[in-house]
Design a protein around this motif. Sequence first.
Motif, PDB file in Angstrom:
ATOM      1  N   GLU A  70       0.973  -1.415   0.001  1.00  0.00           N
ATOM      2  CA  GLU A  70      -0.193  -0.003   0.068  1.00  0.00           C
ATOM      3  C   GLU A  70       0.884   1.355   0.011  1.00  0.00           C
ATOM      4  O   GLU A  70       1.750   1.376   0.614  1.00  0.00           O
ATOM      5  CB  GLU A  70      -0.919   0.125   1.146  1.00  0.00           C
ATOM      6  N   ILE A  71       0.539   2.053  -0.775  1.00  0.00           N
ATOM      7  CA  ILE A  71       1.388   3.472  -0.814  1.00  0.00           C
ATOM      8  C   ILE A  71       0.703   4.533  -0.255  1.00  0.00           C
ATOM      9  O   ILE A  71      -0.942   4.775  -0.733  1.00  0.00           O
ATOM     10  CB  ILE A  71       1.568   3.753  -2.479  1.00  0.00           C
ATOM     11  N   LEU A  72       1.025   5.381   0.418  1.00  0.00           N
ATOM     12  CA  LEU A  72       0.543   6.629   1.187  1.00  0.00           C
ATOM     13  C   LEU A  72       1.349   7.716   0.896  1.00  0.00           C
ATOM     14  O   LEU A  72       2.473   7.783   1.302  1.00  0.00           O
ATOM     15  CB  LEU A  72       0.635   6.260   2.609  1.00  0.00           C
ATOM     16  N   TYR A  73       0.713   8.733   0.294  1.00  0.00           N
ATOM     17  CA  TYR A  73       1.376  10.106  -0.225  1.00  0.00           C
ATOM     18  C   TYR A  73       1.426  10.802   1.074  1.00  0.00           C
ATOM     19  O   TYR A  73       0.381  11.092   1.758  1.00  0.00           O
ATOM     20  CB  TYR A  73       0.755  10.650  -1.434  1.00  0.00           C
ATOM     21  N   LEU A  74       2.560  11.284   1.246  1.00  0.00           N
ATOM     22  CA  LEU A  74       2.848  12.461   2.563  1.00  0.00           C
ATOM     23  C   LEU A  74       2.797  13.774   2.092  1.00  0.00           C
ATOM     24  O   LEU A  74       2.722  14.652   3.061  1.00  0.00           O
ATOM     25  CB  LEU A  74       4.132  12.005   3.141  1.00  0.00           C
ATOM     26  N   LYS A  75       2.776  14.213   0.920  1.00  0.00           N
ATOM     27  CA  LYS A  75       2.845  15.476   0.301  1.00  0.00           C
ATOM     28  C   LYS A  75       1.816  15.834  -0.834  1.00  0.00           C
ATOM     29  O   LYS A  75       1.661  14.578  -1.671  1.00  0.00           O
ATOM     30  CB  LYS A  75       4.109  16.010  -0.056  1.00  0.00           C
ATOM     31  N   THR A  76       1.197  16.945  -0.881  1.00  0.00           N
ATOM     32  CA  THR A  76       0.260  17.147  -2.000  1.00  0.00           C
ATOM     33  C   THR A  76       1.076  17.713  -3.359  1.00  0.00           C
ATOM     34  O   THR A  76       0.443  17.322  -4.584  1.00  0.00           O
ATOM     35  CB  THR A  76      -0.800  18.187  -1.815  1.00  0.00           C
ATOM     36  N   THR A  77       2.624  17.980  -3.261  1.00  0.00           N
ATOM     37  CA  THR A  77       3.006  18.433  -4.276  1.00  0.00           C
ATOM     38  C   THR A  77       4.263  17.532  -4.457  1.00  0.00           C
ATOM     39  O   THR A  77       4.775  16.914  -3.388  1.00  0.00           O
ATOM     40  CB  THR A  77       3.514  19.975  -4.004  1.00  0.00           C
ATOM     41  N   ALA A  78       4.884  17.504  -5.543  1.00  0.00           N
ATOM     42  CA  ALA A  78       5.826  16.449  -5.778  1.00  0.00           C
ATOM     43  C   ALA A  78       7.317  17.316  -5.691  1.00  0.00           C
ATOM     44  O   ALA A  78       8.248  16.762  -6.330  1.00  0.00           O
ATOM     45  CB  ALA A  78       5.733  15.901  -7.330  1.00  0.00           C
ATOM     46  N   ASN A  79       7.441  18.447  -5.132  1.00  0.00           N
ATOM     47  CA  ASN A  79       8.722  18.904  -5.138  1.00  0.00           C
ATOM     48  C   ASN A  79       9.759  18.165  -4.381  1.00  0.00           C
ATOM     49  O   ASN A  79       9.737  17.582  -3.306  1.00  0.00           O
ATOM     50  CB  ASN A  79       8.492  20.329  -4.456  1.00  0.00           C
ATOM     51  N   LEU A  80      11.476  18.331  -5.130  1.00  0.00           N
ATOM     52  CA  LEU A  80      12.232  17.500  -4.158  1.00  0.00           C
ATOM     53  C   LEU A  80      12.668  18.140  -2.776  1.00  0.00           C
ATOM     54  O   LEU A  80      13.063  17.381  -2.068  1.00  0.00           O
ATOM     55  CB  LEU A  80      13.370  17.748  -5.220  1.00  0.00           C
ATOM     56  N   SER A  81      12.328  19.452  -2.795  1.00  0.00           N
ATOM     57  CA  SER A  81      12.852  19.881  -1.440  1.00  0.00           C
ATOM     58  C   SER A  81      11.668  19.526  -0.609  1.00  0.00           C
ATOM     59  O   SER A  81      12.149  19.699   1.007  1.00  0.00           O
ATOM     60  CB  SER A  81      12.626  21.600  -1.569  1.00  0.00           C
ATOM     61  N   THR A  82      10.533  18.930  -0.570  1.00  0.00           N
ATOM     62  CA  THR A  82       9.652  18.346   0.350  1.00  0.00           C
ATOM     63  C   THR A  82       9.774  16.802   0.462  1.00  0.00           C
ATOM     64  O   THR A  82       8.902  16.107   0.835  1.00  0.00           O
ATOM     65  CB  THR A  82       8.170  18.916   0.183  1.00  0.00           C
ATOM     66  N   GLY A  83      10.863  16.247  -0.241  1.00  0.00           N
ATOM     67  CA  GLY A  83      10.962  14.904  -0.079  1.00  0.00           C
ATOM     68  C   GLY A  83      10.433  14.005  -1.154  1.00  0.00           C
ATOM     69  O   GLY A  83      10.768  12.873  -1.221  1.00  0.00           O
ATOM     70  N   GLY A  84       9.996  14.675  -2.474  1.00  0.00           N
ATOM     71  CA  GLY A  84       9.645  13.997  -3.633  1.00  0.00           C
ATOM     72  C   GLY A  84      10.875  13.407  -4.301  1.00  0.00           C
ATOM     73  O   GLY A  84      12.163  13.668  -4.064  1.00  0.00           O
ATOM     74  N   THR A  85      10.379  12.752  -5.470  1.00  0.00           N
ATOM     75  CA  THR A  85      11.443  11.966  -6.227  1.00  0.00           C
ATOM     76  C   THR A  85      11.092  12.216  -7.696  1.00  0.00           C
ATOM     77  O   THR A  85       9.885  12.845  -8.196  1.00  0.00           O
ATOM     78  CB  THR A  85      11.565  10.401  -5.960  1.00  0.00           C
ATOM     79  N   ALA A  86      12.218  12.270  -8.272  1.00  0.00           N
ATOM     80  CA  ALA A  86      12.119  12.565  -9.997  1.00  0.00           C
ATOM     81  C   ALA A  86      12.702  11.195 -10.535  1.00  0.00           C
ATOM     82  O   ALA A  86      13.544  10.671 -10.552  1.00  0.00           O
ATOM     83  CB  ALA A  86      12.716  13.649 -10.122  1.00  0.00           C
ATOM     84  N   ILE A  87      11.922  11.131 -11.789  1.00  0.00           N
ATOM     85  CA  ILE A  87      12.414  10.051 -13.028  1.00  0.00           C
ATOM     86  C   ILE A  87      12.466  10.651 -14.146  1.00  0.00           C
ATOM     87  O   ILE A  87      11.736  11.434 -14.716  1.00  0.00           O
ATOM     88  CB  ILE A  87      11.193   8.943 -12.967  1.00  0.00           C
ATOM     89  N   ASP A  88      13.802  10.493 -14.805  1.00  0.00           N
ATOM     90  CA  ASP A  88      14.114  11.126 -16.125  1.00  0.00           C
ATOM     91  C   ASP A  88      13.162  10.581 -16.941  1.00  0.00           C
ATOM     92  O   ASP A  88      13.337   9.240 -17.249  1.00  0.00           O
ATOM     93  CB  ASP A  88      15.391  11.117 -16.476  1.00  0.00           C
ATOM     94  N   ILE A  89      12.365  11.444 -18.074  1.00  0.00           N
ATOM     95  CA  ILE A  89      11.844  10.770 -19.213  1.00  0.00           C
ATOM     96  C   ILE A  89      11.821  11.683 -20.472  1.00  0.00           C
ATOM     97  O   ILE A  89      11.075  11.334 -21.149  1.00  0.00           O
ATOM     98  CB  ILE A  89       9.976  10.671 -18.796  1.00  0.00           C
ATOM     99  N   LEU A  90      12.981  12.295 -20.560  1.00  0.00           N
ATOM    100  CA  LEU A  90      13.187  13.167 -21.786  1.00  0.00           C
ATOM    101  C   LEU A  90      12.919  12.448 -22.979  1.00  0.00           C
ATOM    102  O   LEU A  90      12.499  12.926 -23.701  1.00  0.00           O
ATOM    103  CB  LEU A  90      14.396  13.972 -21.558  1.00  0.00           C
ATOM    104  N   ASP A  91      13.376  11.323 -23.063  1.00  0.00           N
ATOM    105  CA  ASP A  91      13.683  10.689 -24.256  1.00  0.00           C
ATOM    106  C   ASP A  91      12.210  10.103 -24.728  1.00  0.00           C
ATOM    107  O   ASP A  91      12.193   9.545 -25.966  1.00  0.00           O
ATOM    108  CB  ASP A  91      14.656   9.553 -24.347  1.00  0.00           C
ATOM    109  N   SER A  92      11.435   9.986 -23.896  1.00  0.00           N
ATOM    110  CA  SER A  92       9.879   9.446 -24.193  1.00  0.00           C
ATOM    111  C   SER A  92       8.789  10.559 -24.615  1.00  0.00           C
ATOM    112  O   SER A  92       7.720  10.158 -24.777  1.00  0.00           O
ATOM    113  CB  SER A  92       9.669   8.470 -23.090  1.00  0.00           C
ATOM    114  N   VAL A  93       9.372  11.779 -24.393  1.00  0.00           N
ATOM    115  CA  VAL A  93       8.329  13.019 -24.763  1.00  0.00           C
ATOM    116  C   VAL A  93       7.777  13.247 -26.172  1.00  0.00           C
ATOM    117  O   VAL A  93       8.877  13.003 -26.892  1.00  0.00           O
ATOM    118  CB  VAL A  93       8.916  14.233 -24.228  1.00  0.00           C
TER     119      VAL A  93
END
Length: 821
Positions: A325-348
Amino acid sequence: HRCSIGTPGGFFERVKDGTWMGHVVEHVALELQTVAEMDTGFGRTRETQTPGVYNVVFSYVVAEAGKRAGKLSVDFCENIIDGKDPKLDEIIQELKVLREEYKMGPSTSSIVDEAVKRGIPFFRLNRGSLVQLGYGKNQERIRATMTSQTGSLAVDFAQDKWETKSLLEYQGIPVPKGVETSRYGRAKDAVKKIGYPLVVKPSDGNHGRGITVGVNNNNHFEIAYEAAMKQSKNGYVIIEQMLDGADFRFLVINGTLVAAAKRIPAHVKGNGKLSIQELIDTENENPLRGYGHENVLTEIDIDSQTERLISDAGYTLDSVLDKGEILYLKTTANLSTGGTAIDILDSVHPANVHIAERAIKIIGLDIGGVDIVAPDVTTPLPENGGGIVEINAAPGFRMHLQPTEGLARNVAEPVIDMLFPPGKSSTIPIIAITGTNGKTTTTRLIDHIFKLAGNTVGMCTTEGVYIKNRMIYQGDMTGPMSHKMVLTDPTVDLAVLECARGGMLRAGLGFKTCDVGVVTNVSEDHLGLRGIHTVDQLARVKSIIPEIVKQDGVTVLNADDDLVRAMSEKTKGKIIYFSLDWKNNSTVSNHLKDGETAVVFDDGWLCMMKGQWKYPIVDVKDVPLTFGGKAKFNILNALSAAGAAIGLGLKLENIKAGLVTFFPSHAQTPGRLTMTDMGDFNVLVDYAHNKAGYDALIDFVSSYNPEKTIMTLCVPGDRRDEDFESIAESCANNVDTIVLFESYLRGLEEGEISDKLKKYLMKYGMEDDQIIIIYDEQSAVQYCLDVGGQYDFVILSNYDVDDTHFKIQAHKEKLEQEKSA
């Protein structure tokens, strides 16, 4: 910690064998920084002539943290010696706090690193993210990811989210429907019209502050509205439709999409065993997460938003999530608040590339972040129901530089490409001048030559900092902070920088390389200070300037000075020698045989020699600075200045124009061999300050065969006894009356300077009645002016140059009035 042994752990072998305590402190300072996530490793420790006192140099990543590490390393070692707890954890935390407070953020540092990689110099202009890249008129500035090319109108648009939304919608860019309002009643009406779920955000916010995503009931809306209004500077809030899908950030630089990332808000994944609190703690132990910006990801903190999301899900921090089960802890995905990022440039999808690039162009940004919410970006946004929810004028780079998954993108590279395209210089020419005597006069003369040639010159001297011949800061400005004043001035196209021993020893230089380096001479001066006890050591300090001359630069060296001539071995640049007696100087002769360049005094002319060819520049009699050739040291200064100008490619006619219009006066050479005709006698002002200076000064005055020579004299209190004696010896044999005054006591009591000088003056032949003691400097000046008689020469070797000049002018007016009465 390889140390001088050169192998890992070599320092510990040195400790076993026995080493200086200063050496231990050096390595502790380096290790404290490294443990605090500021990896650095260069250090050197050298013993001074005072046992137990060391000169310790070590590198740092963040200046404030590095300086503090130096103090803490001493405390650490003393506590260990005393058997006390050094409290390492507290030290490391203190350094981490300093690091976060003062370090450049990841976006800024990536741009600076890319600039440095290309040889572009930089200055940090404040304790934040304002940085200058390059020098003088060729500089560019950045503040994080905003640049000197970022338009203020574009930033205004981007900060006004409603204006941005309206502009994009008008141009056919897909955006969610919404309403901007400053009244809660109208906001409630918008809710009814648009319907849940909603996004509520301040109209002019940034970095995700005040944004609430997924508002799905009236109570939640009220909380979200208050949070947005609290962050809003203009008092307006936007209520808009919440688009379905994931959160994406596209980065556009100079009109081109260079990176794209899928952003995921901070979350935890249940395992059926650990509580939510334990899952957060475990995730924060992930080595990729750290305090502030020290790692790829930021630690997840538990704030009111987190507590609300947990509560809305029907849980508490002690609840155990089911496995998977996944529980989101923030409403925004900013890295400064603990979010993560996945590079997807080549699939745009190409359509979405076009949409993002066009959106940034519409707003007018040079660097812009495009926030998109869509089911995916592999299909066009108009087809999948996605849209642009925000444009960012200062987008963070961290998610693209260090994505949690996918390919890292060097997004700093296109920034530097934009700021410094091919063919654009990032620097301005720098001429650095050092030496024991003559460097200030030479600096001023070089400035004058290039000013007449049309340059906007920035100059540092012992009198102050000058921009285009106007003093902007008064004082002894020959150190790195003064150099920085010149190099950060956006009007300057040429820097002429005097570099004194004290500044170099105390704080180094304000630049790493120079185009032309000039060394006038090296003789005894300031010995016994800052660990410099011999002339050879002093020459080593001065040789720093030849060492930093660029490979395609020029080093101008005094071929008549053995210590300066030897510096030819230390420079990477081409060499131009200057000499008063080149025909009897084998170094110059051999240099010319190799087809190289020299500037020489030949048959009464200042000439440039190239191989076997001679190019006359100017007759010495036409150079006012040389007093018709009598001031030999100023002939040398003129030669060195000409050499510097030749080194930068200036035409000989321009050099001549400068030499013949540079007059020894209070305006152009204050305190440096300025002469005033008082009618019956001459007054000469010159800050000789060392034995070589006084020898040259007395030799010059002797060429006039004065009836009597009267002179003021003082030596700073921190000079060695042998300096007092050598100066006294030079003066005693050639001056008729010496008036001793006192200034720069530097630890001595009033009277001690005069007593020392009088003792040595009498040792070398002066009588008691030839020595007058007047402690006050200006009273001493006035005494000499009052006793000056017909055909006398009054030498004022004073420190307060301006007041001395005013006294001379006032006395001259008085004498003229008396004559005309």
